[in-house]
Design a protein around this motif. Sequence first.
Motif, PDB file in Angstrom:
ATOM      1  N   LYS A  49       0.890  -1.163   0.000  1.00 34.79           N
ATOM      2  CA  LYS A  49       0.000   0.000   0.000  1.00 34.79           C
ATOM      3  C   LYS A  49       0.919   1.202   0.000  1.00 34.79           C
ATOM      4  O   LYS A  49       1.616   1.467   0.977  1.00 34.79           O
ATOM      5  CB  LYS A  49      -0.897  -0.030   1.240  1.00 34.79           C
ATOM      6  N   GLY A  50       0.959   1.893  -1.143  1.00 37.56           N
ATOM      7  CA  GLY A  50       1.884   3.021  -1.256  1.00 37.56           C
ATOM      8  C   GLY A  50       3.319   2.530  -1.207  1.00 37.56           C
ATOM      9  O   GLY A  50       3.706   1.621  -1.929  1.00 37.56           O
ATOM     10  N   ARG A  51       4.107   3.107  -0.312  1.00 39.09           N
ATOM     11  CA  ARG A  51       5.516   2.706  -0.172  1.00 39.09           C
ATOM     12  C   ARG A  51       5.716   1.574   0.828  1.00 39.09           C
ATOM     13  O   ARG A  51       6.816   1.055   0.959  1.00 39.09           O
ATOM     14  CB  ARG A  51       6.350   3.905   0.261  1.00 39.09           C
ATOM     15  N   ASN A  52       4.685   1.224   1.545  1.00 39.98           N
ATOM     16  CA  ASN A  52       4.785   0.158   2.544  1.00 39.98           C
ATOM     17  C   ASN A  52       4.603  -1.203   1.893  1.00 39.98           C
ATOM     18  O   ASN A  52       3.699  -1.388   1.091  1.00 39.98           O
ATOM     19  CB  ASN A  52       3.722   0.338   3.634  1.00 39.98           C
ATOM     20  N   ARG A  53       5.488  -2.149   2.276  1.00 36.53           N
ATOM     21  CA  ARG A  53       5.391  -3.517   1.741  1.00 36.53           C
ATOM     22  C   ARG A  53       5.579  -4.510   2.881  1.00 36.53           C
ATOM     23  O   ARG A  53       6.322  -4.258   3.812  1.00 36.53           O
ATOM     24  CB  ARG A  53       6.471  -3.771   0.690  1.00 36.53           C
ATOM     25  N   LEU A  54       4.899  -5.635   2.746  1.00 34.76           N
ATOM     26  CA  LEU A  54       5.021  -6.705   3.715  1.00 34.76           C
ATOM     27  C   LEU A  54       5.118  -8.019   2.958  1.00 34.76           C
ATOM     28  O   LEU A  54       4.289  -8.306   2.101  1.00 34.76           O
ATOM     29  CB  LEU A  54       3.798  -6.714   4.650  1.00 34.76           C
ATOM     30  N   LEU A  55       6.151  -8.812   3.266  1.00 37.86           N
ATOM     31  CA  LEU A  55       6.357 -10.094   2.610  1.00 37.86           C
ATOM     32  C   LEU A  55       5.636 -11.190   3.391  1.00 37.86           C
ATOM     33  O   LEU A  55       5.852 -11.361   4.588  1.00 37.86           O
ATOM     34  CB  LEU A  55       7.848 -10.422   2.527  1.00 37.86           C
ATOM     35  N   LEU A  56       4.768 -11.932   2.695  1.00 37.23           N
ATOM     36  CA  LEU A  56       4.076 -13.081   3.282  1.00 37.23           C
ATOM     37  C   LEU A  56       4.645 -14.341   2.640  1.00 37.23           C
ATOM     38  O   LEU A  56       4.733 -14.428   1.415  1.00 37.23           O
ATOM     39  CB  LEU A  56       2.577 -13.000   3.018  1.00 37.23           C
ATOM     40  N   THR A  57       5.027 -15.306   3.465  1.00 35.08           N
ATOM     41  CA  THR A  57       5.647 -16.534   2.973  1.00 35.08           C
ATOM     42  C   THR A  57       4.953 -17.756   3.553  1.00 35.08           C
ATOM     43  O   THR A  57       4.758 -17.843   4.761  1.00 35.08           O
ATOM     44  CB  THR A  57       7.146 -16.575   3.368  1.00 35.08           C
ATOM     45  N   ILE A  58       4.582 -18.688   2.687  1.00 34.06           N
ATOM     46  CA  ILE A  58       4.039 -19.967   3.130  1.00 34.06           C
ATOM     47  C   ILE A  58       5.228 -20.849   3.507  1.00 34.06           C
ATOM     48  O   ILE A  58       6.130 -21.046   2.690  1.00 34.06           O
ATOM     49  CB  ILE A  58       3.226 -20.646   2.012  1.00 34.06           C
ATOM     50  N   PRO A  59       5.272 -21.370   4.732  1.00 36.82           N
ATOM     51  CA  PRO A  59       6.425 -22.184   5.152  1.00 36.82           C
ATOM     52  C   PRO A  59       6.406 -23.563   4.485  1.00 36.82           C
ATOM     53  O   PRO A  59       5.470 -24.332   4.672  1.00 36.82           O
ATOM     54  CB  PRO A  59       6.243 -22.295   6.667  1.00 36.82           C
ATOM     55  N   VAL A  60       7.419 -23.833   3.688  1.00 40.23           N
ATOM     56  CA  VAL A  60       7.514 -25.122   3.000  1.00 40.23           C
ATOM     57  C   VAL A  60       8.834 -25.811   3.343  1.00 40.23           C
ATOM     58  O   VAL A  60       9.807 -25.166   3.718  1.00 40.23           O
ATOM     59  CB  VAL A  60       7.387 -24.977   1.462  1.00 40.23           C
ATOM     60  N   ARG A  61       8.819 -27.138   3.196  1.00 41.49           N
ATOM     61  CA  ARG A  61      10.015 -27.937   3.438  1.00 41.49           C
ATOM     62  C   ARG A  61      10.161 -28.917   2.286  1.00 41.49           C
ATOM     63  O   ARG A  61       9.171 -29.421   1.759  1.00 41.49           O
ATOM     64  CB  ARG A  61       9.887 -28.694   4.754  1.00 41.49           C
ATOM     65  N   HIS A  62      11.402 -29.198   1.937  1.00 40.79           N
ATOM     66  CA  HIS A  62      11.677 -30.141   0.855  1.00 40.79           C
ATOM     67  C   HIS A  62      12.639 -31.217   1.344  1.00 40.79           C
ATOM     68  O   HIS A  62      13.559 -30.931   2.093  1.00 40.79           O
ATOM     69  CB  HIS A  62      12.262 -29.415  -0.355  1.00 40.79           C
ATOM     70  N   GLU A  63      12.379 -32.425   0.899  1.00 36.30           N
ATOM     71  CA  GLU A  63      13.219 -33.558   1.291  1.00 36.30           C
ATOM     72  C   GLU A  63      14.580 -33.517   0.586  1.00 36.30           C
ATOM     73  O   GLU A  63      15.556 -34.012   1.109  1.00 36.30           O
ATOM     74  CB  GLU A  63      12.507 -34.875   0.971  1.00 36.30           C
ATOM     75  N   HIS A  64      14.603 -32.920  -0.602  1.00 33.52           N
ATOM     76  CA  HIS A  64      15.857 -32.805  -1.348  1.00 33.52           C
ATOM     77  C   HIS A  64      15.864 -31.489  -2.098  1.00 33.52           C
ATOM     78  O   HIS A  64      14.869 -30.764  -2.122  1.00 33.52           O
ATOM     79  CB  HIS A  64      16.073 -34.002  -2.285  1.00 33.52           C
ATOM     80  N   THR A  65      16.976 -31.154  -2.722  1.00 34.89           N
ATOM     81  CA  THR A  65      17.167 -29.848  -3.350  1.00 34.89           C
ATOM     82  C   THR A  65      16.268 -29.615  -4.551  1.00 34.89           C
ATOM     83  O   THR A  65      15.635 -28.579  -4.659  1.00 34.89           O
ATOM     84  CB  THR A  65      18.644 -29.688  -3.788  1.00 34.89           C
ATOM     85  N   PHE A  66      16.211 -30.561  -5.450  1.00 36.39           N
ATOM     86  CA  PHE A  66      15.421 -30.390  -6.666  1.00 36.39           C
ATOM     87  C   PHE A  66      14.067 -31.066  -6.499  1.00 36.39           C
ATOM     88  O   PHE A  66      13.950 -32.283  -6.588  1.00 36.39           O
ATOM     89  CB  PHE A  66      16.170 -30.959  -7.877  1.00 36.39           C
ATOM     90  N   VAL A  67      13.068 -30.246  -6.252  1.00 31.68           N
ATOM     91  CA  VAL A  67      11.731 -30.759  -5.991  1.00 31.68           C
ATOM     92  C   VAL A  67      10.747 -29.972  -6.856  1.00 31.68           C
ATOM     93  O   VAL A  67      10.961 -28.791  -7.135  1.00 31.68           O
ATOM     94  CB  VAL A  67      11.421 -30.606  -4.481  1.00 31.68           C
ATOM     95  N   ASN A  68       9.730 -30.636  -7.328  1.00 39.10           N
ATOM     96  CA  ASN A  68       8.708 -29.944  -8.119  1.00 39.10           C
ATOM     97  C   ASN A  68       7.754 -29.183  -7.201  1.00 39.10           C
ATOM     98  O   ASN A  68       7.633 -29.490  -6.020  1.00 39.10           O
ATOM     99  CB  ASN A  68       7.904 -30.943  -8.956  1.00 39.10           C
ATOM    100  N   ILE A  69       7.075 -28.213  -7.784  1.00 42.76           N
ATOM    101  CA  ILE A  69       6.116 -27.421  -7.021  1.00 42.76           C
ATOM    102  C   ILE A  69       5.085 -28.328  -6.356  1.00 42.76           C
ATOM    103  O   ILE A  69       4.769 -28.166  -5.177  1.00 42.76           O
ATOM    104  CB  ILE A  69       5.411 -26.396  -7.936  1.00 42.76           C
ATOM    105  N   ASN A  70       4.568 -29.282  -7.100  1.00 44.13           N
ATOM    106  CA  ASN A  70       3.514 -30.149  -6.568  1.00 44.13           C
ATOM    107  C   ASN A  70       4.022 -31.149  -5.527  1.00 44.13           C
ATOM    108  O   ASN A  70       3.236 -31.874  -4.927  1.00 44.13           O
ATOM    109  CB  ASN A  70       2.781 -30.880  -7.696  1.00 44.13           C
ATOM    110  N   GLU A  71       5.317 -31.198  -5.288  1.00 45.47           N
ATOM    111  CA  GLU A  71       5.894 -32.075  -4.265  1.00 45.47           C
ATOM    112  C   GLU A  71       6.260 -31.310  -2.991  1.00 45.47           C
ATOM    113  O   GLU A  71       6.729 -31.907  -2.027  1.00 45.47           O
ATOM    114  CB  GLU A  71       7.155 -32.765  -4.803  1.00 45.47           C
TER     115      GLU A  71
END
Length: 101
Positions: A49-71
């Motif tokens: 809103k204007g110059r104010n910004r807020l980052l919202l993040t869904i907390p995710v975890r991955h079993e390995h480095t290369f993972v698909n979005i649906n995994e």
Amino acid sequence: MNLKVSIHQPHYLPWAPYIYKIIRSDVFVFLDDVQFDCSDYQHRNYISKGRNRLLLTIPVRHEHTFVNINESKIVNLYWKKKHLKSIFQFYNQTLSNSLCK
């Protein structure tokens, strides 16, 4: 007959042109079997809103480095409630500040 087909990766809190792309398509495909990018907007986004910004993040975890979005696995089940509260407080505070000026 010409069909308009659009493909896009899912994004958290998509912006207006993304929604417009969906609306204008006859067929829309969510491309979720591609690599998850933790620096992209697949699981986080800003509200602003204007110059104010807020980052919202869904907390995710991955079993390995290369993972698909649906995994991707969501770690915390309370993120929705927290995000809704943050959005309400952010816009309520921003609106209150602009009305007081």
